[in-house]
Design a protein around this motif. Structure first.
Motif, PDB file in Angstrom:
ATOM      1  N   MET A   1       0.859  -1.174   0.000  1.00 54.73           N
ATOM      2  CA  MET A   1       0.000   0.000   0.000  1.00 54.73           C
ATOM      3  C   MET A   1       0.895   1.223   0.000  1.00 54.73           C
ATOM      4  O   MET A   1       1.955   1.243   0.637  1.00 54.73           O
ATOM      5  CB  MET A   1      -0.926   0.008   1.213  1.00 54.73           C
ATOM      6  N   ALA A   2       0.507   2.250  -0.742  1.00 59.19           N
ATOM      7  CA  ALA A   2       1.255   3.506  -0.760  1.00 59.19           C
ATOM      8  C   ALA A   2       0.274   4.652  -0.927  1.00 59.19           C
ATOM      9  O   ALA A   2      -0.663   4.574  -1.727  1.00 59.19           O
ATOM     10  CB  ALA A   2       2.285   3.516  -1.893  1.00 59.19           C
ATOM     11  N   ILE A   3       0.482   5.709  -0.146  1.00 61.15           N
ATOM     12  CA  ILE A   3      -0.392   6.877  -0.139  1.00 61.15           C
ATOM     13  C   ILE A   3       0.419   8.080  -0.612  1.00 61.15           C
ATOM     14  O   ILE A   3       1.488   8.363  -0.064  1.00 61.15           O
ATOM     15  CB  ILE A   3      -0.949   7.138   1.276  1.00 61.15           C
ATOM     16  N   PHE A   4      -0.094   8.785  -1.618  1.00 65.78           N
ATOM     17  CA  PHE A   4       0.611   9.915  -2.214  1.00 65.78           C
ATOM     18  C   PHE A   4      -0.211  11.191  -2.058  1.00 65.78           C
ATOM     19  O   PHE A   4      -1.429  11.193  -2.245  1.00 65.78           O
ATOM     20  CB  PHE A   4       0.823   9.695  -3.715  1.00 65.78           C
ATOM     21  N   LYS A   5       0.474  12.314  -1.762  1.00 69.71           N
ATOM     22  CA  LYS A   5      -0.188  13.622  -1.739  1.00 69.71           C
ATOM     23  C   LYS A   5       0.746  14.676  -2.331  1.00 69.71           C
ATOM     24  O   LYS A   5       1.895  14.788  -1.915  1.00 69.71           O
ATOM     25  CB  LYS A   5      -0.560  14.018  -0.308  1.00 69.71           C
ATOM     26  N   ARG A   6       0.229  15.446  -3.268  1.00 62.56           N
ATOM     27  CA  ARG A   6       0.965  16.601  -3.756  1.00 62.56           C
ATOM     28  C   ARG A   6       0.884  17.694  -2.695  1.00 62.56           C
ATOM     29  O   ARG A   6      -0.189  17.971  -2.154  1.00 62.56           O
ATOM     30  CB  ARG A   6       0.395  17.093  -5.085  1.00 62.56           C
ATOM     31  N   THR A   7       2.012  18.329  -2.392  1.00 63.56           N
ATOM     32  CA  THR A   7       2.062  19.238  -1.248  1.00 63.56           C
ATOM     33  C   THR A   7       2.281  20.704  -1.613  1.00 63.56           C
ATOM     34  O   THR A   7       2.090  21.575  -0.759  1.00 63.56           O
ATOM     35  CB  THR A   7       3.182  18.816  -0.279  1.00 63.56           C
ATOM     36  N   ASP A   8       2.683  21.009  -2.846  1.00 62.16           N
ATOM     37  CA  ASP A   8       3.060  22.396  -3.166  1.00 62.16           C
ATOM     38  C   ASP A   8       1.891  23.251  -3.627  1.00 62.16           C
ATOM     39  O   ASP A   8       1.996  24.480  -3.627  1.00 62.16           O
ATOM     40  CB  ASP A   8       4.154  22.423  -4.233  1.00 62.16           C
ATOM     41  N   THR A   9       0.790  22.634  -4.008  1.00 62.23           N
ATOM     42  CA  THR A   9      -0.354  23.397  -4.494  1.00 62.23           C
ATOM     43  C   THR A   9      -1.644  22.652  -4.188  1.00 62.23           C
ATOM     44  O   THR A   9      -1.646  21.426  -4.039  1.00 62.23           O
ATOM     45  CB  THR A   9      -0.231  23.663  -6.008  1.00 62.23           C
ATOM     46  N   SER A  10      -2.734  23.375  -4.079  1.00 64.17           N
ATOM     47  CA  SER A  10      -4.027  22.772  -3.736  1.00 64.17           C
ATOM     48  C   SER A  10      -4.738  22.231  -4.968  1.00 64.17           C
ATOM     49  O   SER A  10      -4.357  22.510  -6.112  1.00 64.17           O
ATOM     50  CB  SER A  10      -4.910  23.815  -3.045  1.00 64.17           C
TER      51      SER A  10
ATOM     52  N   PHE B   1      -5.356  18.864  -5.571  1.00 63.83           N
ATOM     53  CA  PHE B   1      -4.970  17.509  -5.963  1.00 63.83           C
ATOM     54  C   PHE B   1      -5.335  16.522  -4.862  1.00 63.83           C
ATOM     55  O   PHE B   1      -5.077  16.746  -3.688  1.00 63.83           O
ATOM     56  CB  PHE B   1      -3.469  17.444  -6.262  1.00 63.83           C
ATOM     57  N   ASN B   2      -5.927  15.407  -5.281  1.00 62.56           N
ATOM     58  CA  ASN B   2      -6.382  14.376  -4.354  1.00 62.56           C
ATOM     59  C   ASN B   2      -5.214  13.603  -3.750  1.00 62.56           C
ATOM     60  O   ASN B   2      -4.074  13.717  -4.191  1.00 62.56           O
ATOM     61  CB  ASN B   2      -7.309  13.385  -5.079  1.00 62.56           C
ATOM     62  N   TRP B   3      -5.572  12.779  -2.756  1.00 68.98           N
ATOM     63  CA  TRP B   3      -4.654  11.809  -2.165  1.00 68.98           C
ATOM     64  C   TRP B   3      -4.797  10.492  -2.936  1.00 68.98           C
ATOM     65  O   TRP B   3      -5.847   9.846  -2.884  1.00 68.98           O
ATOM     66  CB  TRP B   3      -4.991  11.565  -0.709  1.00 68.98           C
ATOM     67  N   PHE B   4      -3.768  10.066  -3.630  1.00 66.98           N
ATOM     68  CA  PHE B   4      -3.817   8.845  -4.428  1.00 66.98           C
ATOM     69  C   PHE B   4      -3.310   7.659  -3.627  1.00 66.98           C
ATOM     70  O   PHE B   4      -2.284   7.750  -2.942  1.00 66.98           O
ATOM     71  CB  PHE B   4      -2.992   9.003  -5.708  1.00 66.98           C
ATOM     72  N   VAL B   5      -4.034   6.529  -3.716  1.00 66.46           N
ATOM     73  CA  VAL B   5      -3.694   5.337  -2.943  1.00 66.46           C
ATOM     74  C   VAL B   5      -3.494   4.152  -3.874  1.00 66.46           C
ATOM     75  O   VAL B   5      -4.384   3.810  -4.670  1.00 66.46           O
ATOM     76  CB  VAL B   5      -4.791   5.001  -1.920  1.00 66.46           C
ATOM     77  N   TYR B   6      -2.320   3.541  -3.757  1.00 64.15           N
ATOM     78  CA  TYR B   6      -2.076   2.234  -4.375  1.00 64.15           C
ATOM     79  C   TYR B   6      -2.343   1.166  -3.316  1.00 64.15           C
ATOM     80  O   TYR B   6      -1.904   1.296  -2.167  1.00 64.15           O
ATOM     81  CB  TYR B   6      -0.631   2.106  -4.860  1.00 64.15           C
ATOM     82  N   HIS B   7      -3.047   0.107  -3.698  1.00 65.88           N
ATOM     83  CA  HIS B   7      -3.263  -1.031  -2.805  1.00 65.88           C
ATOM     84  C   HIS B   7      -3.126  -2.303  -3.619  1.00 65.88           C
ATOM     85  O   HIS B   7      -3.644  -2.405  -4.732  1.00 65.88           O
ATOM     86  CB  HIS B   7      -4.660  -0.970  -2.172  1.00 65.88           C
ATOM     87  N   ARG B   8      -2.430  -3.279  -3.057  1.00 70.87           N
ATOM     88  CA  ARG B   8      -2.161  -4.523  -3.778  1.00 70.87           C
ATOM     89  C   ARG B   8      -3.425  -5.196  -4.286  1.00 70.87           C
ATOM     90  O   ARG B   8      -3.416  -5.862  -5.335  1.00 70.87           O
ATOM     91  CB  ARG B   8      -1.407  -5.492  -2.859  1.00 70.87           C
ATOM     92  N   SER B   9      -4.541  -5.059  -3.541  1.00 73.31           N
ATOM     93  CA  SER B   9      -5.782  -5.735  -3.917  1.00 73.31           C
ATOM     94  C   SER B   9      -6.465  -5.083  -5.103  1.00 73.31           C
ATOM     95  O   SER B   9      -7.297  -5.708  -5.764  1.00 73.31           O
ATOM     96  CB  SER B   9      -6.729  -5.779  -2.712  1.00 73.31           C
ATOM     97  N   LEU B  10      -6.142  -3.824  -5.370  1.00 71.97           N
ATOM     98  CA  LEU B  10      -6.669  -3.143  -6.557  1.00 71.97           C
ATOM     99  C   LEU B  10      -5.790  -3.401  -7.765  1.00 71.97           C
ATOM    100  O   LEU B  10      -6.266  -3.396  -8.905  1.00 71.97           O
ATOM    101  CB  LEU B  10      -6.754  -1.632  -6.305  1.00 71.97           C
ATOM    102  N   GLY B  11      -4.503  -3.586  -7.521  1.00 69.50           N
ATOM    103  CA  GLY B  11      -3.561  -3.779  -8.611  1.00 69.50           C
ATOM    104  C   GLY B  11      -3.079  -2.453  -9.167  1.00 69.50           C
ATOM    105  O   GLY B  11      -3.600  -1.375  -8.852  1.00 69.50           O
TER     106      GLY B  11
END
Length: 346
Positions: A157-166, A168-178
């Motif tokens: 699982m990995a959670i990503f957030k862009r931090t320099d500008t507003s 943009f969503n929080w993107f999530v990778y999860h093994r069960s989604l592929g």
């Protein structure tokens, strides 16, 4: 067979509860030094947003999993220190008198250093290989790329957030989604398909592959990535299928959970249940990652068991018949043998 406990002071996850006081309010008895702290007010809703601060981006710099806003700097004190974190001032999200708070804490390894395994050299990558957790800060290129996560194991699982500008969503990778799908932490939306997020490429033991989408890799954009690799007896990152019954399926984790975050692949919220807030069995007290509302009480969704958890309702948040749910769970007392086999409570 010999078993060893993962050392809480260096390698663990812990939930910590405290009360606000509008003043100096140091929380340094956690038994660990956290590198990621995620705080949410329990008894008051909006505008008490979720508050994420980590050692890689720096003290007082926070982002909110219920919003698409850029990183902000707290005018009050919120510093990660030995044994926990220090607070001062009356920030409504973390330290108002009369409010109670829940803080989930993970240990990485301080601010870390640059990881050069990928085509993008990270600014900092802080890694705890024992617990399977890393934090990486990087600058995007706008084209297909990769970053090193430092775990020496495949992140599940990995959670990503862009931090320099507003915006943009929080993107999530999860093994069960592929790698062909992603989910969004700040919404209740269903999982989506795209090749521009992970390039349809599963992470490896050294790299996470990125497309050119602005949510994970815009040219000049700055990002934070929280990566989690499953560790037997300590963490479980997987999925299950709901059965629509009050006698739900048993989900084996190999340990008694201390924390479970569950999301349907359909349109439901990110429900978080832990073992420190009253009612972790029989009447779950749930907080929701994308929602500013107060803690939900009195609705039994899951029970924590000695070696997993079990849905106890047909509630669509955790147990619609035929629906797939993915989750991340951490142990109450992690105990792992020398060959990685968990010790199961009796």
């Amino acid at each position: 067979m010999a078993y060893t406990t993962i050392n809480k002071s260096t390698d663990h996850f812990i939930t910590h509860l405290y009360s606000g006081n509008d003043s100096t309010n140091n929380q340094t008895s956690l038994g660990m030094t956290p590198d990621l702290v995620w705080v949410k007010s329990r008894n008051t809703g909006s505008p008490t947003q979720h508050y994420w601060v980590d050692k890689v981006r720096g003290d007082k710099k926070y982002i909110s999993s219920n919003a698409t806003t850029a990183e902000q700097t707290d005018g009050n004190t919120f510093d990660l220190v030995s044994g926990g974190f220090n607070l001062a001032g009356g920030n409504g999200w973390t330290n108002v008198s009369g409010r109670t708070y829940c803080a989930w804490n993970w240990k990485a390894n301080g601010q870390g250093s640059s990881n050069t395994d990928g085509s993008i050299n990270t600014t900092y990558t802080s890694v705890n290989t024992t617990a399977g957790f890393s934090i990486s800060k990087y600058t995007g290129t706008g084209s297909n790329a990769s970053i090193g996560h430092g775990l020496s194991a495949i992140p599940h699982m990995a959670i990503f957030k862009r931090t320099d500008t507003s915006g943009f969503n929080w993107f999530v990778y999860h093994r069960s989604l592929g790698a062909g799908q992603f989910s969004i932490l700040d919404t209740t939306g269903a999982a989506q398909s795209s090749t521009s997020i992970w390039q349809n490429t599963t992470p490896t033991s050294s790299l996470i592959t990125l497309g050119g989408d602005g949510g994970v890799n815009a040219s000049g954009g700055t990002y934070i990535c929280y990566a989690f690799a499953e560790k037997k007896g300590y963490s479980k990152i997987s999925s299950y299928s709901g059965n629509g019954s009050n006698d739900g399926s048993f989900i084996f984790t190999g340990f008694k959970p201390a924390f479970v975050m569950i999301k349907s692949t359909d349109t439901e919220g990110w429900y978080i249940i832990d073992n420190k807030r009253t009612g972790f069995n029989e009447a779950n007290y749930a907080l929701i990652a994308q929602d500013t509302s107060a803690e939900e009480t009195g609705t039994n969704r899951i029970n924590f068991l000695s070696n997993g958890f079990k849905a106890t309702t047909s509630n669509s948040a955790v147990n619609t018949s035929g629906q797939t749910y993915f989750y991340m769970a951490f142990a109450e007392h992690p105990l792992v043998s020398s060959n990685g086999i968990p010790a199961v409570a009796r």
